[in-house]
Scaffold this active site. Structure first.
Site, PDB file in Angstrom:
ATOM      1  N   HIS A  76       0.548  -0.991   0.049  1.00 30.76           N
ATOM      2  CA  HIS A  76      -0.195   0.556   0.212  1.00 30.76           C
ATOM      3  C   HIS A  76       1.234   0.972  -0.167  1.00 30.76           C
ATOM      4  O   HIS A  76       0.335   2.018  -0.343  1.00 30.76           O
ATOM      5  CB  HIS A  76      -1.420   0.023   0.715  1.00 30.76           C
TER       6      HIS A  76
ATOM      7  N   ARG B 148     -11.055   4.915  -0.561  1.00 28.41           N
ATOM      8  CA  ARG B 148     -10.040   3.881   0.145  1.00 28.41           C
ATOM      9  C   ARG B 148     -10.407   4.910   1.841  1.00 28.41           C
ATOM     10  O   ARG B 148      -9.841   5.052   1.647  1.00 28.41           O
ATOM     11  CB  ARG B 148      -8.651   3.887  -0.021  1.00 28.41           C
TER      12      ARG B 148
ATOM     13  N   GLU C 148     -11.183 -10.744  -3.389  1.00 29.91           N
ATOM     14  CA  GLU C 148      -9.846 -10.310  -3.643  1.00 29.91           C
ATOM     15  C   GLU C 148      -9.723 -11.515  -2.581  1.00 29.91           C
ATOM     16  O   GLU C 148      -8.381 -11.410  -2.135  1.00 29.91           O
ATOM     17  CB  GLU C 148     -10.116  -8.855  -2.645  1.00 29.91           C
TER      18      GLU C 148
ATOM     19  N   ASN D 284      -4.795  -6.557  -6.395  1.00 23.48           N
ATOM     20  CA  ASN D 284      -3.824  -6.694  -5.296  1.00 23.48           C
ATOM     21  C   ASN D 284      -3.622  -8.251  -4.403  1.00 23.48           C
ATOM     22  O   ASN D 284      -3.034  -9.582  -4.468  1.00 23.48           O
ATOM     23  CB  ASN D 284      -3.299  -5.118  -4.769  1.00 23.48           C
ATOM     24  N   ASP D 285      -4.918  -7.678  -3.623  1.00 22.47           N
ATOM     25  CA  ASP D 285      -5.008  -8.807  -3.064  1.00 22.47           C
ATOM     26  C   ASP D 285      -5.145 -10.314  -3.373  1.00 22.47           C
ATOM     27  O   ASP D 285      -5.306 -11.559  -2.463  1.00 22.47           O
ATOM     28  CB  ASP D 285      -5.866  -9.049  -1.378  1.00 22.47           C
TER      29      ASP D 285
ATOM     30  N   CYS E  81     -10.170  -2.776  -9.478  1.00 23.10           N
ATOM     31  CA  CYS E  81     -10.014  -1.546  -9.277  1.00 23.10           C
ATOM     32  C   CYS E  81      -8.038  -2.335  -8.214  1.00 23.10           C
ATOM     33  O   CYS E  81      -7.741  -1.015  -8.013  1.00 23.10           O
ATOM     34  CB  CYS E  81     -10.964  -1.339  -7.788  1.00 23.10           C
TER      35      CYS E  81
END
Length: 592
Positions: free
Chosen positions: A203, A310, A450, A473-474, A521
């Site tokens: 992050h 976020r 995710e 990402n996750d 996203c």
């Protein structure tokens, strides 16, 4: 002598400037600039802290029992001597006067300088005295914290903005920068940054890209090899940091820097161009934001809305104190109104893993030493464990929906029980607003996909939710069992892995078949090299940082989805990531 340090490129471009080293991880200090008229007051704080520490050391000497070893008294004398040594006190004042650092930052900067000098001494005894200077500085930092520094900081503290009066460009060098601290550097004077640790999709790296400045992470020894005020080139394209470059190298990189700026200007002209493929497929390009003040940048980039707000960044830099309902509502409303009628997707707080609360709080206090934070109490798990906090956030989001189109996004869902509890909390929040006579609109509710369990049970999610959003990402991290913030395994983090591609494809296909909206996203959405693949899979909604929209739009304008779809089967049938990429290599080269 010129040296090169290699790391991972996370934000493209070239940055050239003098190095500013922030404190290493052993010291937890604030870093901010003060106004010119506050310099003497800040030096006064430093003087008061020094006098306080001197009194403490003198008291310790006087309170020593008669049978105490003489070495202890000698050690206290050494610390008193170091406390008043000009190499510490005068130089620290100079950092405050010249750079307008706050006292804590100035102390940590001078400690870095002195620590290097001790490390380079030939005499073992003198070299070991570095520990003494570290202990003295730590006492000074504690004294600053006790001496009412927070009140002065509240009065004088400001973001590290472009109004810094220095003439030379600066680049930031650190062991690591927490995502919360990165927010201090938005719109900063720093032209780029380098960290010793971190991965491409940590992050910290994501927020770095949101700053749209060149950055290299995972550079291992950078903060040890680079000295204060060294001239540094950060090559955010290649992941290379060049220290003390020769005039020829410096000029070459300045030329590349100018070329990069021209390319950005050229891409910016696409802002008002409709995002439509060669075969007439409309593609929605949305923006990811961290704070309400990021919304204008999304509009300037031509975003069709906010695909990911976020909200956890509202919870950071608060010394563990959570924002209240009204404060959250004002932030969400500001973002909604700034988008001027365009949709805003607000994700409920995604705290945990590499985004902990400051000094932790509530349930996190009980779990701060968990063995693996990425698999612990984070995101929706944390929200459901704090039902009052969760309902407060839901009420704030719902209240903001009265001022524009708002969509609600829930992170890290994996179980049917979590889905049920989420909708129960939402229903209760709505009822509380109705009872209070507070207006709100109907909001679409979406789920973040995710976790592999969510992707594998996607029919369950499309039955309950209005839309889904792929957090790649996750999803990659959990599918491949790789900590995405750990540079030691970063080479295994591969979005082209067949398992990842199949999970993404199956999710997009299931959502489209169910008539539900689906977007990506994660970082894949903002990487133009993945645009043809995602278009081939049927994705028609991408959400990314505003600075990435123009490059992705250019790729979309040059794409033919019908032709891309013909390549998809070959990519999904492969066993090796390189084979998965190969069907699109020709297309990528053609589009360049």
């Amino acid at each position: 002598m010129t040296i090169q340090v290699f790391g991972l490129p996370v934000a493209r471009g070239i940055a050239i400037g003098k190095a500013v080293l922030v404190a290493s991880s052993r010291l937890d200090v604030d870093h901010y600039f003060i106004d010119a008229d506050q310099v003497e007051a800040e030096i006064g704080r430093l003087r008061e802290a020094r006098d306080l520490v001197a009194r403490e050391l003198e008291s310790l000497k006087q309170a020593m029992p008669g049978d105490a070893p003489p070495e202890l008294g000698a050690l206290l004398d050494v610390h008193l001597m170091l406390l008043h040594d000009e190499s510490l006190t005068s130089a620290t004042k100079q950092w405050i006067r010249d750079r307008h650092y706050n006292a804590e930052w100035a102390l940590s900067a001078q400690l870095e300088v002195l620590a290097r000098q001790f490390d380079e001494m030939d005499d073992d005894y003198l070299r070991e005295r570095k520990a003494d200077i570290e202990q003295v500085v730590e006492r000074l930092l504690r004294a600053l914290a006790r001496g009412g520094s927070s009140a002065l900081a509240a009065a004088t503290r400001k973001p590290i903005q472009q109004d810094w009066g220095g003439e030379e460009p600066l680049v930031l060098i650190a062991n690591d920068i927490a995502p919360a601290d990165m927010l201090q550097f938005k719109q900063s004077v720093f032209k780029g940054f380098v960290t010793d640790v971190g991965g491409k999709t940590s992050h910290t790296a994501i927020v770095a890209r949101s700053m749209d400045i060149p950055a290299v992470v995972g550079a291992r020894e950078a903060s040890r090899l680079i000295r204060q005020d060294d001239w540094v080139i950060i090559d955010g394209d290649a992941g290379v940091v060049i220290v003390d470059p020769s005039p020829i190298v410096l000029e070459e990189y300045r030329f590349r820097q100018r070329q990069s700026e021209l390319e950005r200007e050229r891409l910016a002209r696409l802002r008002h161009t409709p995002s439509v493929t060669l075969d007439g497929e409309a593609v929605e390009l949305l923006a990811n934001i961290e704070l309400p003040q990021d919304a204008p940048a999304a509009l300037r980039a031509g975003a069709a809305g906010v695909g990911l707000f976020r909200s956890e960044f509202l919870f950071m830099n608060r010394d563990g104190e959570l924002p209240g309902e009204d404060e959250q509502f004002e932030a969400y409303r500001a973002a909604v109104q700034a988008m001027d009628g365009l949709p805003v997707t607000i994700r409920t707080v995604d705290i945990g893993a590499d985004k902990p609360l400051d000094r932790m709080s509530l349930s996190e206090l009980r779990h701060e030493h968990t063995l693996n934070p990425a698999l612990g109490l984070r995101a929706i798990r944390w929200s459901l464990s704090e039902p009052a906090m969760f309902r407060m956030q839901l009420r704030a989001i719902l209240r903001a929906s009265a001022y524009g189109k708002v969509r609600l996004l829930i992170p890290m869902l994996a179980h049917a029980s979590e889905i049920r509890q989420t909708f129960e909390a939402l229903a209760r929040a709505k009822q509380q607003l109705r009872d209070a006579g507070t207006p709100f609109a109907d909001v679409e509710v979406g789920a973040m996909i995710e976790v592999p369990a969510a992707a594998l049970t996607i029919p369950l999610f499309v039955r309950h939710f209005d839309f889904v959003s792929l957090g790649t990402n996750d999803l990659i991290q959990y599918t491949l069992a790789i900590d995405r913030a750990d540079e030691s395994v970063s080479y295994l983090y591969d979005p082209w892995h067949p398992a990842v591609l199949r999970l993404i494809h199956d999710t997009i296909r299931a959502a489209r078949q169910a008539g539900k909206g689906v977007s990506v996203c994660g970082e894949m959405a903002g990487d133009p090299s993945f645009t043809p693949l995602l278009l081939a899979m049927g994705l028609r909604s991408f959400s990314m940082h505003p600075s990435q929209i123009a490059a992705v739009k250019q790729r979309i304008l040059r794409s033919d989805t019908a032709k891309l779809a013909q390549m998809l089967d070959a990519a999904l049938a492969c066993d090796d990531p390189q084979e998965c990429y190969r069907p699109f290599m020709g297309e990528a080269a053609q589009l360049h």
